[in-house]
Design a protein around this motif. Structure first.
Motif, PDB file in Angstrom:
ATOM      1  N   PHE A 187       0.821  -1.207   0.000  1.00 20.99           N
ATOM      2  CA  PHE A 187       0.000   0.000   0.000  1.00 20.99           C
ATOM      3  C   PHE A 187       0.861   1.265   0.000  1.00 20.99           C
ATOM      4  O   PHE A 187       0.483   2.291  -0.569  1.00 20.99           O
ATOM      5  CB  PHE A 187      -0.955   0.010   1.190  1.00 20.99           C
ATOM      6  CG  PHE A 187      -2.032  -1.050   1.089  1.00 20.99           C
ATOM      7  CD1 PHE A 187      -2.774  -1.182  -0.069  1.00 20.99           C
ATOM      8  CD2 PHE A 187      -2.281  -1.905   2.143  1.00 20.99           C
ATOM      9  CE1 PHE A 187      -3.763  -2.158  -0.172  1.00 20.99           C
ATOM     10  CE2 PHE A 187      -3.260  -2.882   2.049  1.00 20.99           C
ATOM     11  CZ  PHE A 187      -4.005  -3.010   0.878  1.00 20.99           C
ATOM     12  N   ALA A 188       2.010   1.205   0.668  1.00 16.90           N
ATOM     13  CA  ALA A 188       2.924   2.353   0.659  1.00 16.90           C
ATOM     14  C   ALA A 188       3.467   2.577  -0.749  1.00 16.90           C
ATOM     15  O   ALA A 188       3.544   3.715  -1.229  1.00 16.90           O
ATOM     16  CB  ALA A 188       4.060   2.126   1.652  1.00 16.90           C
ATOM     17  N   LEU A 189       3.836   1.498  -1.424  1.00 17.00           N
ATOM     18  CA  LEU A 189       4.350   1.619  -2.786  1.00 17.00           C
ATOM     19  C   LEU A 189       3.287   2.192  -3.719  1.00 17.00           C
ATOM     20  O   LEU A 189       3.576   3.026  -4.585  1.00 17.00           O
ATOM     21  CB  LEU A 189       4.828   0.258  -3.288  1.00 17.00           C
ATOM     22  CG  LEU A 189       5.430   0.214  -4.699  1.00 17.00           C
ATOM     23  CD1 LEU A 189       6.585   1.185  -4.827  1.00 17.00           C
ATOM     24  CD2 LEU A 189       5.877  -1.207  -5.043  1.00 17.00           C
ATOM     25  N   LYS A 190       2.040   1.793  -3.499  1.00 16.61           N
ATOM     26  CA  LYS A 190       0.953   2.297  -4.343  1.00 16.61           C
ATOM     27  C   LYS A 190       0.661   3.776  -4.093  1.00 16.61           C
ATOM     28  O   LYS A 190       0.012   4.427  -4.917  1.00 16.61           O
ATOM     29  CB  LYS A 190      -0.318   1.470  -4.104  1.00 16.61           C
ATOM     30  CG  LYS A 190      -0.269   0.077  -4.725  1.00 16.61           C
ATOM     31  CD  LYS A 190      -1.577  -0.670  -4.521  1.00 16.61           C
ATOM     32  CE  LYS A 190      -1.553  -2.026  -5.226  1.00 16.61           C
ATOM     33  NZ  LYS A 190      -2.828  -2.761  -5.044  1.00 16.61           N
ATOM     34  N   ALA A 191       1.131   4.310  -2.960  1.00 18.68           N
ATOM     35  CA  ALA A 191       0.917   5.724  -2.653  1.00 18.68           C
ATOM     36  C   ALA A 191       1.938   6.625  -3.327  1.00 18.68           C
ATOM     37  O   ALA A 191       1.760   7.848  -3.364  1.00 18.68           O
ATOM     38  CB  ALA A 191       0.970   5.936  -1.133  1.00 18.68           C
ATOM     39  N   MET A 192       2.999   6.065  -3.867  1.00 16.94           N
ATOM     40  CA  MET A 192       4.069   6.861  -4.467  1.00 16.94           C
ATOM     41  C   MET A 192       3.613   7.719  -5.651  1.00 16.94           C
ATOM     42  O   MET A 192       4.034   8.880  -5.762  1.00 16.94           O
ATOM     43  CB  MET A 192       5.228   5.959  -4.883  1.00 16.94           C
ATOM     44  CG  MET A 192       6.164   5.592  -3.747  1.00 16.94           C
ATOM     45  SD  MET A 192       7.046   7.027  -3.063  1.00 16.94           S
ATOM     46  CE  MET A 192       8.107   7.488  -4.440  1.00 16.94           C
ATOM     47  N   PRO A 193       2.776   7.217  -6.553  1.00 19.16           N
ATOM     48  CA  PRO A 193       2.381   8.058  -7.698  1.00 19.16           C
ATOM     49  C   PRO A 193       1.726   9.374  -7.286  1.00 19.16           C
ATOM     50  O   PRO A 193       1.930  10.402  -7.948  1.00 19.16           O
ATOM     51  CB  PRO A 193       1.406   7.161  -8.472  1.00 19.16           C
ATOM     52  CG  PRO A 193       1.851   5.777  -8.150  1.00 19.16           C
ATOM     53  CD  PRO A 193       2.281   5.833  -6.718  1.00 19.16           C
ATOM     54  N   GLN A 194       0.959   9.363  -6.202  1.00 22.94           N
ATOM     55  CA  GLN A 194       0.321  10.595  -5.741  1.00 22.94           C
ATOM     56  C   GLN A 194       1.363  11.599  -5.266  1.00 22.94           C
ATOM     57  O   GLN A 194       1.263  12.793  -5.541  1.00 22.94           O
ATOM     58  CB  GLN A 194      -0.683  10.302  -4.624  1.00 22.94           C
ATOM     59  CG  GLN A 194      -1.534  11.510  -4.248  1.00 22.94           C
ATOM     60  CD  GLN A 194      -2.550  11.202  -3.161  1.00 22.94           C
ATOM     61  OE1 GLN A 194      -2.616  10.077  -2.650  1.00 22.94           O
ATOM     62  NE2 GLN A 194      -3.332  12.194  -2.797  1.00 22.94           N
TER      63      GLN A 194
END
Length: 254
Positions: free
Chosen positions: A152-159
């Motif tokens: 979930f942390a990795l998925k937050a990177m684009p934002q």
């Protein structure tokens, strides 16, 4: 000198611990370091042993009066770093500043003279992408991203990357300066898989040092001491020592 915004909109990734631990390690190596607590939760302030309710001048007053600089709100700590603390007043500042012209530039303006005093300024940003984080990014040379070894942390990177792209309109040279993989538990295979994915995606931006999931790292902020003092020989302390060396090697004294 270098201004680093320690930023990640996902909470619980070790952001404050990273800002504190890297800052103290850099200071112990001889650098002049300023830490800025830009989070209304005041976690960095408390992790250095200060009670936010007893502080009279804080980053809130700095943002309200940016042309006065920062020295009036700066505390010299016993750990070799200086601190601009946060108090609960900061929680209401976002509304106060919302209609203010140039609100994204307040911290950068305040730091114009301060930059000459320090080798490193580390800004601990809140776990959001609101006006405080934008102020940190606008003032920074680069972003230091604590990235938990969790999907979930990795998925937050684009934002975060999108926000950095927007802030480049005000700060064209802003970039991700480094990614520190945090809270890694080597006993779980998923952490290794996520770490591998982070390194595959971001390459040399990712520091070699990995911050372990460590009980002492959880305990040290509550003690009001950085990990290098609270548990000097712990794996967490050793990891942040090496991470600070990587930060120093990457940025040096400018």
């Amino acid at each position: 000198m270098t201004v680093l915004a320690v930023a990640m909109q996902k909470g619980g990734v070790g952001k404050t611990t990273t800002a504190l631990s890297v800052g103290v390690e850099l200071a112990q190596a001889g650098a002049r370091v300023l830490l800025i607590d830009l989070d209304p939760q005041s976690n960095l302030t408390q992790a250095l042993g200060y009670d936010p309710t007893t502080i009279e001048q804080s980053v809130y007053e700095v943002l309200l009066n940016p042309t006065l600089g920062t020295s009036f709100a700066t505390i010299t700590t016993s750990y070799g770093v200086d601190l601009i603390p946060a108090t609960l007043a900061l929680a209401g500042a976002e509304l106060t500043l919302a209609g203010r012209f140039g609100r994204e530039l307040l911290l950068r303006t305040a730091l114009e003279e301060t930059r000459r005093t320090y080798d490193y300024i580390l800004v601990d940003s809140p776990p959001s992408l609101g006006v405080f984080t934008v102020n940190a990014l606008t003032a920074a040379d680069a972003v230091l991203v604590p990235l938990q070894a969790h999907v979930f942390a990795l998925k937050a990177m684009p934002q975060l990357e999108e926000t950095i792209g927007i802030v480049r309109q005000l700060n064209p040279s802003l970039r991700i300066g480094g990614i520190a993989v945090t809270m890694v538990d080597r006993r779980t295979s998923v952490n290794a898989v996520v770490e591998e994915a982070i390194r595959a995606q971001y390459g040399e931006l990712v520091f070699q040092t990995v911050i372990p999931f460590n009980v002492k790292l959880v305990e040290s902020p509550a003690s009001g001491q950085p990990i290098s003092i609270y548990a000097t020989e712990s794996s967490g302390a050793q990891a942040y020592h090496h991470l600070a060396q990587e930060v120093a090697a990457r940025y040096g004294k400018r």
